[in-house]
Each structure stands twice: as C-alpha cells, then as structure tokens.
Design an enzyme around this catalytic site. Structure first.
Site, PDB file in Angstrom:
ATOM      1  N   ASN A   1      39.425  42.746  49.936  1.00  0.00           N
ATOM      2  CA  ASN A   1      39.612  43.610  48.760  1.00  0.00           C
ATOM      3  C   ASN A   1      38.940  43.094  47.487  1.00  0.00           C
ATOM      4  OD1 ASN A   1      41.387  41.616  48.108  1.00  0.00           O
ATOM      5  ND2 ASN A   1      43.223  42.912  48.087  1.00  0.00           N
TER       6      ASN A   1
ATOM      7  N   HIS B   1      40.477  39.130  42.908  1.00  0.00           N
ATOM      8  CA  HIS B   1      41.853  38.764  42.559  1.00  0.00           C
ATOM      9  C   HIS B   1      42.038  38.903  41.055  1.00  0.00           C
ATOM     10  CE1 HIS B   1      45.555  36.441  42.111  1.00  0.00           C
ATOM     11  NE2 HIS B   1      44.969  35.917  41.063  1.00  0.00           N
TER      12      HIS B   1
ATOM     13  N   ARG C   1      38.531  48.201  43.655  1.00  0.00           N
ATOM     14  CA  ARG C   1      38.880  48.281  45.078  1.00  0.00           C
ATOM     15  C   ARG C   1      38.747  49.709  45.620  1.00  0.00           C
ATOM     16  NH1 ARG C   1      44.235  44.443  44.462  1.00  0.00           N
ATOM     17  NH2 ARG C   1      43.245  42.400  44.789  1.00  0.00           N
TER      18      ARG C   1
ATOM     19  N   THR D   1      46.352  46.921  45.801  1.00  0.00           N
ATOM     20  CA  THR D   1      46.015  45.842  46.741  1.00  0.00           C
ATOM     21  C   THR D   1      45.253  46.368  47.960  1.00  0.00           C
ATOM     22  OG1 THR D   1      47.973  44.643  46.025  1.00  0.00           O
ATOM     23  CG2 THR D   1      47.012  43.977  48.135  1.00  0.00           C
TER      24      THR D   1
ATOM     25  N   PHE E   1      49.762  36.784  57.089  1.00  0.00           N
ATOM     26  CA  PHE E   1      48.326  36.791  56.784  1.00  0.00           C
ATOM     27  C   PHE E   1      47.869  35.552  56.024  1.00  0.00           C
ATOM     28  CE2 PHE E   1      50.456  39.264  53.393  1.00  0.00           C
ATOM     29  CZ  PHE E   1      50.055  38.555  52.258  1.00  0.00           C
TER      30      PHE E   1
ATOM     31  N   GLU F   1      47.678  30.257  36.841  1.00  0.00           N
ATOM     32  CA  GLU F   1      46.409  30.331  37.578  1.00  0.00           C
ATOM     33  C   GLU F   1      45.242  29.815  36.736  1.00  0.00           C
ATOM     34  OE1 GLU F   1      47.901  34.030  40.422  1.00  0.00           O
ATOM     35  OE2 GLU F   1      46.333  34.424  38.946  1.00  0.00           O
TER      36      GLU F   1
ATOM     37  N   TYR G   1      47.513  30.767  46.511  1.00  0.00           N
ATOM     38  CA  TYR G   1      48.250  31.792  47.257  1.00  0.00           C
ATOM     39  C   TYR G   1      49.590  31.279  47.780  1.00  0.00           C
ATOM     40  CZ  TYR G   1      44.369  35.123  47.064  1.00  0.00           C
ATOM     41  OH  TYR G   1      43.411  36.023  46.638  1.00  0.00           O
TER      42      TYR G   1
ATOM     43  N   ARG H   1      44.370  44.527  36.016  1.00  0.00           N
ATOM     44  CA  ARG H   1      44.973  44.976  37.284  1.00  0.00           C
ATOM     45  C   ARG H   1      44.677  46.462  37.520  1.00  0.00           C
ATOM     46  NH1 ARG H   1      47.386  41.570  41.203  1.00  0.00           N
ATOM     47  NH2 ARG H   1      48.852  43.237  41.630  1.00  0.00           N
TER      48      ARG H   1
ATOM     49  N   LYS I   1      36.081  37.462  45.098  1.00  0.00           N
ATOM     50  CA  LYS I   1      36.309  36.805  46.381  1.00  0.00           C
ATOM     51  C   LYS I   1      34.996  36.729  47.188  1.00  0.00           C
ATOM     52  CE  LYS I   1      41.118  38.474  46.527  1.00  0.00           C
ATOM     53  NZ  LYS I   1      42.153  39.168  47.344  1.00  0.00           N
TER      54      LYS I   1
END
Ligand code: IDP
Ligand code: MG
Length: 149
Positions: A112, A115, A102, A91, A57, A126, A49, A85, A9
């Site tokens: 964070n 993704h 993270r 998260t 948010f 995706e 998203y 993950r 990100k």
C-alpha cells in the site's frame, strides 16, 4: 505547527513513484523538514511496526519493509498528521477513495505504498525512532503568508 512521519515503502520506490508521492505533499503546501533514502535495518522495522507484533502479517510486513530501500520523511504544517492520512487514504487500497495515494496508485493491503503516522503521540515517537534531531531542518518557506492567514 505539527510534524508527521511519512515513509514511501519499497513498492513505492520500486515502482518509480517517489516524485509523484512527494509532489502531492509539496503541492498541498506542507513543508519537508527531514528526508533520507535508506535500507531499513530489521530491528528498526520491528520497532516501527511493534504494535502489530502479534498480527499474522507481522513477519511478512517486516520482510517487505526490509526488502528494498524506502524514503523516510518528516513533514510539517497545520494539521499535517490527520491531513496526510487523508491524502494517503484507507489502509486497504481497494477501500481507499480515488484521489488518495493508495486509492489512485495501489491495489492490495500488503503493497500500500506509503506509511503515515496516525496520531500526535505516534508521530512524535516515529520521528524520534527514524531521525536524530540534527537530521531535521527547521526552516520557513517564503510561501508561508500565501498558505496561512
Ligand atoms: P496504516 O498503514 O493505514 O496505518 P495499519 O493497520 O497500521 O495501517 O497497518 C500497518 C501496515 O501493515 C499497513 O499499512 C500494511 O502495510 C500492513 N498490513 C495491515 N493489514 C495487513 C494485512 O491484512 N495483510 C498484510 N499487510 C497488512
Ligand atoms: Mg498504522
């Protein structure tokens, strides 16, 4: 072999963490099959998203993702979806274990760092959303027999 979609990100890019993050997946043994450094069009961010559209948010998240460039990637390997993950961590960075991206590198849920697709169906959707078939490279690392029995 599974494939997953990962995106560094804007905060990860701005903080100079691209190589640190890519290195973790490379060293684990996963194979990079697609990567692009890009500004994210608002429509793409909203689609990506879309599941969070009704959340408070959402607007801030789309503003954030479109605010500065990202690194979009597809990685391949055995159980790469769930494994990535785990490497990414929870998260909320405050809840992410040390040793995760993270947990080691982030402070707040709104920043964070990365993704990662959360399941086989979202990974497939995706990857198709962010990459064309021609942008993905099928190849086999010479380390394959040293990574897999
Ligand atoms: P994930 O990225 O671990 O899959 P999700 O619950 O799918 O987490 O949320 C997607 C993204 O939305 C998060 O990574 C984070 O960037 C953002 N987000 C989630 N919850 C909040 C929040 O409470 N405030 C701000 N941003 C949030
Ligand atoms: Mg998610």
């Amino acid at each position: 072999m599974e494939r997953t979609f990962l995106m560094i990100k804007p905060d990860g890019v701005q903080r100079g963490l691209i190589s640190e993050i890519i290195g973790r997946f490379e060293k684990k043994g996963f194979t990079l099959v697609g990567m692009k450094f890009m500004a994210v069009p608002r429509e793409l961010a909203e689609k990506h998203y879309g599941v969070h559209r009704e959340r408070p948010f959402f607007a801030g998240l789309v503003d954030f993702i479109t605010s500065s460039p990202v690194v979009a990637m597809v990685w391949e390997g055995e159980d790469v979806i769930a494994s990535a993950r785990k490497i990414i961590g929870a998260t909320k960075p405050q809840e992410a274990d040390p040793g995760t991206i993270r947990g080691d590198l982030g402070l707040t849920v709104g920043r964070n760092i990365i993704h990662g697709s959360d399941a086989p169906d979202t990974a497939e959707a995706e990857i198709a959303l962010w990459f064309t078939a021609a942008e993905l490279v099928s190849w086999k690392t010479s380390a394959t027999s040293w990574l897999y029995e």
